[in-house]
Design a protein around this motif. Sequence first.
Motif, short mmCIF file in Angstrom:
data_model
loop_
_atom_site.label_atom_id
_atom_site.label_comp_id
_atom_site.label_asym_id
_atom_site.label_seq_id
_atom_site.Cartn_x
_atom_site.Cartn_y
_atom_site.Cartn_z
N GLY A 100 -46.07 7.83 96.07
CA GLY A 100 -45.10 8.91 96.08
C GLY A 100 -44.09 8.73 97.19
N PHE A 101 -42.97 9.44 97.08
CA PHE A 101 -41.89 9.31 98.05
C PHE A 101 -41.25 10.67 98.21
N LEU A 102 -41.51 11.31 99.34
CA LEU A 102 -40.96 12.64 99.61
C LEU A 102 -40.06 12.59 100.84
N LEU A 103 -39.12 13.52 100.92
CA LEU A 103 -38.27 13.66 102.08
C LEU A 103 -38.84 14.73 103.00
N LYS A 104 -38.49 14.64 104.28
CA LYS A 104 -39.11 15.52 105.27
C LYS A 104 -38.62 16.97 105.21
N ASP A 105 -37.72 17.27 104.28
CA ASP A 105 -37.35 18.68 104.09
C ASP A 105 -38.26 19.37 103.07
N VAL A 106 -39.34 18.68 102.69
CA VAL A 106 -40.30 19.25 101.74
C VAL A 106 -40.95 20.49 102.34
N THR A 107 -41.25 21.47 101.49
CA THR A 107 -41.93 22.69 101.97
C THR A 107 -43.42 22.41 102.12
N PRO A 108 -44.13 23.21 102.94
CA PRO A 108 -45.58 23.03 103.05
C PRO A 108 -46.30 23.09 101.72
N ALA A 109 -45.89 24.01 100.85
CA ALA A 109 -46.54 24.12 99.54
C ALA A 109 -46.32 22.86 98.71
N GLU A 110 -45.10 22.32 98.75
CA GLU A 110 -44.79 21.10 98.00
C GLU A 110 -45.58 19.91 98.56
N LEU A 111 -45.74 19.87 99.87
CA LEU A 111 -46.50 18.78 100.49
C LEU A 111 -47.96 18.83 100.08
N VAL A 112 -48.54 20.00 100.14
CA VAL A 112 -49.95 20.16 99.76
C VAL A 112 -50.16 19.76 98.30
N ARG A 113 -49.26 20.21 97.44
CA ARG A 113 -49.36 19.86 96.02
C ARG A 113 -49.26 18.34 95.83
N ALA A 114 -48.34 17.71 96.56
CA ALA A 114 -48.16 16.27 96.44
C ALA A 114 -49.40 15.51 96.88
N VAL A 115 -50.02 15.93 97.97
CA VAL A 115 -51.24 15.27 98.44
C VAL A 115 -52.33 15.35 97.38
N ARG A 116 -52.49 16.51 96.78
CA ARG A 116 -53.51 16.65 95.74
C ARG A 116 -53.20 15.78 94.53
N LEU A 117 -51.93 15.71 94.15
CA LEU A 117 -51.55 14.94 92.96
C LEU A 117 -51.74 13.44 93.16
N VAL A 118 -51.32 12.90 94.31
CA VAL A 118 -51.51 11.45 94.51
C VAL A 118 -52.99 11.12 94.62
N HIS A 119 -53.77 12.04 95.16
CA HIS A 119 -55.22 11.82 95.22
C HIS A 119 -55.81 11.72 93.81
N GLU A 120 -55.22 12.44 92.87
CA GLU A 120 -55.69 12.42 91.48
C GLU A 120 -55.14 11.24 90.69
N GLY A 121 -54.28 10.44 91.34
CA GLY A 121 -53.74 9.27 90.67
C GLY A 121 -52.36 9.42 90.09
N HIS A 122 -51.69 10.53 90.38
CA HIS A 122 -50.36 10.76 89.86
C HIS A 122 -49.30 10.27 90.84
N GLY A 123 -48.12 9.96 90.33
CA GLY A 123 -46.98 9.65 91.18
C GLY A 123 -46.22 10.93 91.49
N VAL A 124 -45.75 11.06 92.72
CA VAL A 124 -45.01 12.26 93.14
C VAL A 124 -43.75 11.81 93.86
N PHE A 125 -42.60 12.31 93.38
CA PHE A 125 -41.33 11.91 93.96
C PHE A 125 -40.41 13.12 94.08
N ALA A 126 -39.73 13.21 95.22
CA ALA A 126 -38.76 14.27 95.41
C ALA A 126 -37.69 14.18 94.33
N PRO A 127 -37.19 15.31 93.81
CA PRO A 127 -36.17 15.27 92.75
C PRO A 127 -34.98 14.39 93.10
N ALA A 128 -34.51 14.45 94.34
CA ALA A 128 -33.38 13.62 94.74
C ALA A 128 -33.73 12.14 94.67
#
Length: 219
Positions: A100-128
């Motif tokens: 996954g590739f996130l930018l540091k303007d991510v919200t805490p909720a978005e960060l937590v969701r991303a951590v869970r998703l990559v742990h499950e094997g999904h790719g997570v990328f900021a919309p931009a």
Amino acid sequence: MITVLLVDDSAIMREGLRLALEAEPDLRVLAEVGNGPDAVEAARRLQPDVALMDLHMPGGNGITATRTLTALPTPPAVLVLTSFDRDEYIDQALRAGAAGFLLKDVTPAELVRAVRLVHEGHGVFAPAVVRRTIGLLTTTPTLRLTADEQARLDTLSTRERDVLALVALGLSNAAIAADLHSTESTIKGHVSRLMTKLRAANRVQAARIAYHAGLKPGS
């Protein structure tokens, strides 16, 4: 419990990340480090599930660390968290195996969701980042597969190449099944096998290989 390694040269950033993650009952930060070599040592010793990785740090950059971490016998899912979204950084991170590739303007909720998703094997990328990646892959003819990536692509069957080309268009398994007059379960099997052959951690990494190869449906 999902265990996390924080890799960032800013102590303030690491503290903020720790607070956001450990507010959740299913997330635990195992360690914090400030450079790539320390990240590799900590990952080998602690075997975290997820590594949050900055790209620009003294004493070793995040791309090199990501490549090393994803090659470990028990690799963490690497989630890049950076202030930089330049095209070459996105492509290098994907080549290195980032999930996954996130930018540091991510919200805490978005960060937590991303951590869970990559742990499950999904790719997570900021919309931009998704928009930049699609533009990069479709309009930059200078990007080419490495010899190793081409060798992996050559192991795919004709059907798997057809499926990969449709994955690269962003189609779901159900949509691919309809397009190829197949069943969703059959397509799911094709996707699983081609991801294994390509050593792609997620569909975005597989799509990058398809775009760089100029793969089109039916080609």
